[in-house]
Design a protein around this motif. Sequence first.
Motif, PDB file in Angstrom:
ATOM      1  N   SER A   1      33.392  54.327  65.044  1.00 33.72           N
ATOM      2  CA  SER A   1      33.187  55.761  64.860  1.00 33.72           C
ATOM      3  C   SER A   1      34.516  56.517  64.833  1.00 33.72           C
ATOM      4  O   SER A   1      34.665  57.516  64.110  1.00 33.72           O
ATOM      5  N   ALA A   2      35.508  56.069  65.594  1.00 29.83           N
ATOM      6  CA  ALA A   2      36.801  56.756  65.611  1.00 29.83           C
ATOM      7  C   ALA A   2      37.486  56.663  64.254  1.00 29.83           C
ATOM      8  O   ALA A   2      38.027  57.656  63.747  1.00 29.83           O
ATOM      9  N   VAL A   3      37.485  55.485  63.635  1.00 26.40           N
ATOM     10  CA  VAL A   3      38.115  55.324  62.325  1.00 26.40           C
ATOM     11  C   VAL A   3      37.325  56.064  61.251  1.00 26.40           C
ATOM     12  O   VAL A   3      37.904  56.687  60.348  1.00 26.40           O
ATOM     13  N   ALA A   4      35.985  56.006  61.344  1.00 27.58           N
ATOM     14  CA  ALA A   4      35.166  56.705  60.354  1.00 27.58           C
ATOM     15  C   ALA A   4      35.393  58.205  60.391  1.00 27.58           C
ATOM     16  O   ALA A   4      35.373  58.876  59.356  1.00 27.58           O
TER      17      ALA A   4
ATOM     18  N   PRO B   1      34.094  46.335  65.122  1.00 26.15           N
ATOM     19  CA  PRO B   1      34.575  47.646  65.567  1.00 26.15           C
ATOM     20  C   PRO B   1      33.607  48.396  66.474  1.00 26.15           C
ATOM     21  O   PRO B   1      34.060  49.130  67.362  1.00 26.15           O
ATOM     22  N   SER B   2      32.312  48.241  66.276  1.00 30.01           N
ATOM     23  CA  SER B   2      31.364  48.956  67.141  1.00 30.01           C
ATOM     24  C   SER B   2      31.264  48.342  68.529  1.00 30.01           C
ATOM     25  O   SER B   2      30.690  48.949  69.438  1.00 30.01           O
ATOM     26  N   ASN B   3      31.816  47.126  68.733  1.00 25.91           N
ATOM     27  CA  ASN B   3      31.820  46.486  70.049  1.00 25.91           C
ATOM     28  C   ASN B   3      33.182  46.594  70.732  1.00 25.91           C
ATOM     29  O   ASN B   3      33.426  45.913  71.730  1.00 25.91           O
ATOM     30  N   VAL B   4      34.051  47.441  70.198  1.00 23.37           N
ATOM     31  CA  VAL B   4      35.334  47.743  70.837  1.00 23.37           C
ATOM     32  C   VAL B   4      35.346  49.245  71.107  1.00 23.37           C
ATOM     33  O   VAL B   4      35.338  50.057  70.175  1.00 23.37           O
ATOM     34  N   LEU B   5      35.348  49.625  72.370  1.00 27.37           N
ATOM     35  CA  LEU B   5      35.340  51.031  72.755  1.00 27.37           C
ATOM     36  C   LEU B   5      36.749  51.466  73.127  1.00 27.37           C
ATOM     37  O   LEU B   5      37.530  50.695  73.694  1.00 27.37           O
ATOM     38  N   LEU B   6      37.074  52.717  72.818  1.00 24.86           N
ATOM     39  CA  LEU B   6      38.412  53.252  73.046  1.00 24.86           C
ATOM     40  C   LEU B   6      38.390  54.133  74.285  1.00 24.86           C
ATOM     41  O   LEU B   6      37.868  55.253  74.259  1.00 24.86           O
ATOM     42  N   ALA B   7      38.946  53.629  75.380  1.00 25.18           N
ATOM     43  CA  ALA B   7      39.045  54.394  76.626  1.00 25.18           C
ATOM     44  C   ALA B   7      40.433  54.999  76.741  1.00 25.18           C
ATOM     45  O   ALA B   7      41.358  54.651  75.998  1.00 25.18           O
ATOM     46  N   ALA B   8      40.599  55.897  77.698  1.00 14.33           N
ATOM     47  CA  ALA B   8      41.886  56.584  77.851  1.00 14.33           C
ATOM     48  C   ALA B   8      43.002  55.616  78.222  1.00 14.33           C
ATOM     49  O   ALA B   8      44.169  55.861  77.900  1.00 14.33           O
ATOM     50  N   ASP B   9      42.677  54.508  78.884  1.00  9.91           N
ATOM     51  CA  ASP B   9      43.695  53.565  79.331  1.00  9.91           C
ATOM     52  C   ASP B   9      43.652  52.245  78.584  1.00  9.91           C
ATOM     53  O   ASP B   9      44.137  51.224  79.078  1.00  9.91           O
ATOM     54  N   GLY B  10      43.076  52.235  77.383  1.00 11.47           N
ATOM     55  CA  GLY B  10      43.078  51.023  76.586  1.00 11.47           C
ATOM     56  C   GLY B  10      41.702  50.685  76.031  1.00 11.47           C
ATOM     57  O   GLY B  10      40.702  51.318  76.384  1.00 11.47           O
ATOM     58  N   PRO B  11      41.606  49.671  75.170  1.00 12.10           N
ATOM     59  CA  PRO B  11      40.315  49.294  74.588  1.00 12.10           C
ATOM     60  C   PRO B  11      39.451  48.540  75.585  1.00 12.10           C
ATOM     61  O   PRO B  11      39.949  47.956  76.556  1.00 12.10           O
ATOM     62  N   ARG B  12      38.147  48.555  75.331  1.00  9.62           N
ATOM     63  CA  ARG B  12      37.185  47.798  76.127  1.00  9.62           C
ATOM     64  C   ARG B  12      36.288  47.020  75.165  1.00  9.62           C
ATOM     65  O   ARG B  12      35.716  47.596  74.228  1.00  9.62           O
ATOM     66  N   VAL B  13      36.135  45.727  75.410  1.00  6.69           N
ATOM     67  CA  VAL B  13      35.252  44.881  74.609  1.00  6.69           C
ATOM     68  C   VAL B  13      33.907  44.788  75.321  1.00  6.69           C
ATOM     69  O   VAL B  13      33.849  44.529  76.531  1.00  6.69           O
TER      70      VAL B  13
ATOM     71  N   ILE C   1      41.291  61.801  69.117  1.00  2.00           N
ATOM     72  CA  ILE C   1      40.430  60.837  69.804  1.00  2.00           C
ATOM     73  C   ILE C   1      40.520  61.039  71.314  1.00  2.00           C
ATOM     74  O   ILE C   1      39.505  60.949  72.028  1.00  2.00           O
ATOM     75  N   SER C   2      41.708  61.336  71.830  1.00  2.00           N
ATOM     76  CA  SER C   2      41.852  61.618  73.263  1.00  2.00           C
ATOM     77  C   SER C   2      41.015  62.825  73.665  1.00  2.00           C
ATOM     78  O   SER C   2      40.424  62.851  74.750  1.00  2.00           O
ATOM     79  N   ALA C   3      40.941  63.827  72.777  1.00  2.00           N
ATOM     80  CA  ALA C   3      40.119  65.003  73.079  1.00  2.00           C
ATOM     81  C   ALA C   3      38.649  64.631  73.160  1.00  2.00           C
ATOM     82  O   ALA C   3      37.901  65.164  73.999  1.00  2.00           O
ATOM     83  N   GLN C   4      38.221  63.711  72.294  1.00  4.84           N
ATOM     84  CA  GLN C   4      36.832  63.250  72.354  1.00  4.84           C
ATOM     85  C   GLN C   4      36.529  62.579  73.690  1.00  4.84           C
ATOM     86  O   GLN C   4      35.449  62.759  74.266  1.00  4.84           O
ATOM     87  N   ILE C   5      37.477  61.789  74.170  1.00  2.13           N
ATOM     88  CA  ILE C   5      37.269  61.107  75.451  1.00  2.13           C
ATOM     89  C   ILE C   5      37.108  62.133  76.571  1.00  2.13           C
ATOM     90  O   ILE C   5      36.220  62.010  77.426  1.00  2.13           O
ATOM     91  N   THR C   6      37.941  63.155  76.574  1.00  2.00           N
ATOM     92  CA  THR C   6      37.833  64.208  77.591  1.00  2.00           C
ATOM     93  C   THR C   6      36.479  64.897  77.522  1.00  2.00           C
ATOM     94  O   THR C   6      35.854  65.187  78.555  1.00  2.00           O
ATOM     95  N   GLN C   7      35.988  65.171  76.304  1.00  2.00           N
ATOM     96  CA  GLN C   7      34.685  65.805  76.142  1.00  2.00           C
ATOM     97  C   GLN C   7      33.573  64.915  76.705  1.00  2.00           C
ATOM     98  O   GLN C   7      32.645  65.405  77.364  1.00  2.00           O
TER      99      GLN C   7
END
Length: 567
Positions: A110-113, A149-161, A290-296
């Motif tokens: 979703s982030a790349v899209a 890509p949908s099974n890799v989540l983007l967290a503030a401190d790095g990716p999560r599988v 993307i960082s703003a999305q994480i904060t939201q």
Amino acid sequence: MGGVQPGGQFRPLENGDPAEVAGYRLAARLGSGGMGTVYLSYTPGGHPIALKTIRPELSEDAEFRRRFRQEVQAAQRVQGLHTAPVLDYDTEGDRPWLATAYVPGPSLASAVAEHGPLPVPSLLLLLAGTAEALSVIHGAGIVHRDLKPSNVLLAADGPRVIDFGIARAADATALTGTGVSLGTPAFMSPEQAAGKEVTPASDVFALGQVAAYAARGTGAYGDGPSHAVLYRIVHEEPDLTGLPAELGFVARCLAKDPADRPSPAALVKLCQDASPTPLRQSGSWLPEAISAQITQRISASERLAAPPAPTAPLTRVDRPQQHAAPTVAVPPAPPQAPPQPVTPAYGHPMAPPAHPSPYAQPGPYPAPPAGPYLQPRPAWQPPRRPSGTRRALGIIAGVLLPLAGCTGLLYAVGTTGSSSSSGSDTTGSASAKPLPDPEPVRFTSINIPDGYYIEFADSPPKPQDDDVEIYESDLYYYDDALHSAGDRIVLLNNAQKGSLKTCRDETRYADSVSLSQLSKGSQLCVHTDSGHIALVTFRGTAAESDPSDYVSLDLTIWRNAEEASDS
């Protein structure tokens, strides 16, 4: 997945979504996919979690359940910094579910899209973190099989599988079709697409595809129908046009021969060598949007954390009550009395855990003090067989009858326990009498692992291994044989037709039947002390390549077909 709307608001629950699962209150929808639906929920302490419920079609498949249980238990061993750990689960209920740590960030897909390809510094950190996650996953003996890509989540401190290993459970179901592997075609390895053995190197190939997508917005083998993409993966070279020079090593991940691909540890080193500065995961590793999305998302999950005030205490409905009823609100204590602890309104009191932390040692773990908790629940316990009670009543009757001199008392106690005047145990065949023919109930594909048992009164009969003595059960599998506590098993010959009449007429009783005496389609009659009769059809055992040891059976059960007896 798409669980968050513009502005950071979560998607509300839809009609048909449950309000809670096993005591976990569901607050919003995070998304849905081929395996099931993912919801935002919270622990009793207010920490957000992601709870996935499995699709009914998969839940009804016995082989899926068996593999799902194995994969979830294996996934519990994965505790890496770049994975979303498994926190709680139920693989035995009517609707299996799985709870993991919630990651308040968008998926890479979703982030790349939405925002386009990632810049090179973010790409190197993404690949290094994901490769580190694969090292931990593979170290636990798991192959992801569906890294995308949908099974890799983007967290503030790095990716999560996420979702590591769970795809293997669905591979075995009839839903996938003969010769077809579950997975996303554009991210499959050549060996997976060809139906060959899937190894950790297959995940490295998928990671190369993920890297190409993150860097360009499209995979290395183009788009189009699945069969066309799979053909190119197997027979053609990848198209890496436009890939940043720093990511030139990605071509090695996409080698056709698994032996030519780098290991996840080697990939981390390649990322470090390609970076002009030391790789450091921090809160600024992603583009600002993307960082703003994480904060939201963090703010939105905090707003949903407080549950609505209940109008009545909630009752767990996913399994029969075993302990005290759910607590109700406790009035405030008088000023002079010490304050009273408040028990959560959901769940029911259970024994305190033996470990101070759910990660202190490998699961399964003891039950928590109350309500949902971040550890596996014990299997549901069937009602205990009342054979000991009947024997106790028989002893009481032996003492009271000479004193009472009353035939009425003899009749009243005799209907509950054994009426043998000698005081010795009677065989089940001597006391059991036929009753009017009950309606049969049928169950197919019941898999009983070695050391497990089933009770014919359960609907459906579920393999159990809790603290009820296995030797007191209706049917259990142990030491390459089928056993019954009633000691009344009859192996029918090939000329006999399995029916209630056949089972009633046959008296060639045995206490067990060895698997060496059975072939596919063999039938057995089993009589229980509680008066049930079952026709058991043997369907086979686990394949030699299967790590489990189990028997597969079909059951036709006539409940209360004869008088209960005490063996």
